[in-house]
Write a protein that holds these residues in place. Structure first.
Motif, short mmCIF file in Angstrom:
data_model
loop_
_atom_site.label_atom_id
_atom_site.label_comp_id
_atom_site.label_asym_id
_atom_site.label_seq_id
_atom_site.Cartn_x
_atom_site.Cartn_y
_atom_site.Cartn_z
N MET A 1 0.83 -1.17 0.00
CA MET A 1 0.00 0.00 0.00
C MET A 1 0.88 1.24 0.00
N ALA A 2 1.91 1.22 0.84
CA ALA A 2 2.81 2.38 0.92
C ALA A 2 3.51 2.62 -0.41
N GLU A 3 3.91 1.55 -1.06
CA GLU A 3 4.58 1.70 -2.35
C GLU A 3 3.65 2.34 -3.37
N GLY A 4 2.39 1.96 -3.34
CA GLY A 4 1.42 2.55 -4.27
C GLY A 4 1.24 4.04 -4.04
N VAL A 5 1.17 4.44 -2.77
CA VAL A 5 1.04 5.86 -2.45
C VAL A 5 2.27 6.61 -2.94
N LEU A 6 3.46 6.07 -2.68
CA LEU A 6 4.69 6.73 -3.13
C LEU A 6 4.74 6.83 -4.64
N ARG A 7 4.36 5.78 -5.34
CA ARG A 7 4.37 5.81 -6.81
C ARG A 7 3.44 6.90 -7.34
N ARG A 8 2.24 6.99 -6.75
CA ARG A 8 1.30 8.02 -7.21
C ARG A 8 1.85 9.42 -6.92
N ARG A 9 2.42 9.62 -5.74
CA ARG A 9 2.95 10.94 -5.38
C ARG A 9 4.11 11.32 -6.32
N MET A 10 4.99 10.36 -6.62
CA MET A 10 6.11 10.63 -7.52
C MET A 10 5.63 10.86 -8.94
N GLY A 11 4.60 10.13 -9.34
CA GLY A 11 4.06 10.28 -10.69
C GLY A 11 3.40 11.62 -10.93
N GLN A 12 3.03 12.31 -9.86
CA GLN A 12 2.39 13.61 -9.99
C GLN A 12 3.40 14.74 -10.08
N ARG A 13 4.66 14.44 -9.95
CA ARG A 13 5.71 15.48 -9.95
C ARG A 13 6.54 15.44 -11.21
N GLU A 14 7.14 16.57 -11.49
CA GLU A 14 8.15 16.62 -12.55
C GLU A 14 9.38 15.88 -12.03
N LEU A 15 10.22 15.42 -12.92
CA LEU A 15 11.42 14.68 -12.54
C LEU A 15 12.28 15.48 -11.56
N ALA A 16 12.40 16.76 -11.77
CA ALA A 16 13.22 17.59 -10.90
C ALA A 16 12.61 17.73 -9.50
N GLY A 17 11.33 17.46 -9.34
CA GLY A 17 10.68 17.59 -8.05
C GLY A 17 10.71 16.34 -7.18
N VAL A 18 11.21 15.23 -7.73
CA VAL A 18 11.24 13.98 -6.96
C VAL A 18 12.13 14.09 -5.72
#
Length: 78
Positions: A1-18
């Motif tokens: 579940m935690a991995e899914g949340v992290l993936r969604r949060r990272m997917g919403q950002r530009e590469l420079a914002g990770v």
């Protein structure tokens, strides 16, 4: 579940914002995960991101290869 949340949060950002997600937003992400895991009696108090693997699409692979090629040409010994 935690991995899914992290993936969604990272997917919403530009590469420079990770990196800012990893350093600045860990508490907010942990709270978001706790919002889901709380019903199981689990509260997230520490979130550590150790490895981030991002698939490169579009122009990014070509830019990365060109940058690596340029670095090898400037420094052929490594």
């Amino acid at each position: 579940m935690a991995e899914g949340v992290l993936r969604r949060r990272m997917g919403q950002r530009e590469l420079a914002g990770v990196p800012s997600l990893i350093t600045d937003d860990c508490a907010a992400t942990a709270d978001r995960i706790s919002g889901v895991t709380g019903r199981w009696g689990v509260k997230v108090t520490l979130l550590e991101v150790t490895i981030v693997q991002l698939p490169l699409r579009g122009e990014l692979p070509a830019q990365a290869q060109a940058r690596a090629r340029g670095q090898r040409e400037r420094h052929p010994w490594g």
